[in-house]
Design a protein around this motif. Sequence first.
Motif, PDB file in Angstrom:
ATOM      1  N   LYS A   2       0.981  -1.163  -0.067  1.00 22.05           N
ATOM      2  CA  LYS A   2      -0.005  -0.146  -0.126  1.00 22.05           C
ATOM      3  C   LYS A   2       1.010   1.303  -0.008  1.00 22.05           C
ATOM      4  O   LYS A   2       0.569   2.302  -0.843  1.00 22.05           O
ATOM      5  CB  LYS A   2      -0.718  -0.105   1.249  1.00 22.05           C
ATOM      6  N   SER A  20       2.446   1.628  -3.438  1.00 20.28           N
ATOM      7  CA  SER A  20       1.640   2.175  -4.587  1.00 20.28           C
ATOM      8  C   SER A  20       0.878   3.299  -4.500  1.00 20.28           C
ATOM      9  O   SER A  20       0.216   3.827  -5.125  1.00 20.28           O
ATOM     10  CB  SER A  20       0.743   0.968  -4.775  1.00 20.28           C
ATOM     11  N   LYS A  21       1.423   4.093  -3.184  1.00 21.70           N
ATOM     12  CA  LYS A  21       0.532   5.108  -2.963  1.00 21.70           C
ATOM     13  C   LYS A  21       0.378   6.343  -4.215  1.00 21.70           C
ATOM     14  O   LYS A  21      -0.688   6.834  -4.537  1.00 21.70           O
ATOM     15  CB  LYS A  21       1.012   5.897  -1.795  1.00 21.70           C
ATOM     16  N   SER A  31       0.692   5.683  -7.479  1.00 25.44           N
ATOM     17  CA  SER A  31      -0.056   5.205  -8.558  1.00 25.44           C
ATOM     18  C   SER A  31      -1.536   5.298  -8.163  1.00 25.44           C
ATOM     19  O   SER A  31      -2.416   5.591  -9.171  1.00 25.44           O
ATOM     20  CB  SER A  31       0.293   3.908  -8.797  1.00 25.44           C
ATOM     21  N   ARG A  32      -1.992   5.147  -6.983  1.00 27.08           N
ATOM     22  CA  ARG A  32      -3.589   5.046  -6.731  1.00 27.08           C
ATOM     23  C   ARG A  32      -3.746   6.334  -6.561  1.00 27.08           C
ATOM     24  O   ARG A  32      -4.919   6.604  -7.061  1.00 27.08           O
ATOM     25  CB  ARG A  32      -3.581   4.464  -4.973  1.00 27.08           C
ATOM     26  N   GLU A  33      -2.991   7.420  -6.138  1.00 29.76           N
ATOM     27  CA  GLU A  33      -3.418   8.817  -6.069  1.00 29.76           C
ATOM     28  C   GLU A  33      -3.584   9.237  -7.625  1.00 29.76           C
ATOM     29  O   GLU A  33      -4.389   9.967  -7.906  1.00 29.76           O
ATOM     30  CB  GLU A  33      -2.318   9.826  -5.376  1.00 29.76           C
ATOM     31  N   ARG A  40      -6.797   7.746  -9.070  1.00 31.07           N
ATOM     32  CA  ARG A  40      -7.889   8.734  -8.523  1.00 31.07           C
ATOM     33  C   ARG A  40      -8.277  10.086  -9.394  1.00 31.07           C
ATOM     34  O   ARG A  40      -9.167  10.309  -9.810  1.00 31.07           O
ATOM     35  CB  ARG A  40      -7.615   8.823  -6.951  1.00 31.07           C
TER      36      ARG A  40
END
Length: 109
Positions: free
Chosen positions: A86, A89-90, A92-94, A97
């Motif tokens: 987690k 990959s912060k 990439s996730r942001e 989004r």
Amino acid sequence: KHKFRKALQRTARKLATILASKVEEDKEMSVDELIECVGMEAFLSKGFARLMHEKRKKHSFSVLGEYCHQQQLGVRDDDHLAKVSKLSSKWSRERARNVAVGYWENLNC
């Protein structure tokens, strides 16, 4: 694999041409053109594609490194492995989004 890469490159060039013409003509993209771009953002710039490749590689090394570390200790901590993934990959996730929000706002859903 080679055919897929070539098809991906053709699609990216096509989208880059469409985007460039829209900017040049100061026109908005149609919904169909915008939908065609979904998921192709990373392939429109060599620099950005390189950055995405490095981010994926770093993420893989982080997760696999933690997995190997746990194996060496003779433990299995799935929760900690998930936390490492987690954190890694912060970015990439942001980004995902923000891209989704951009499409949502531009598609007027």
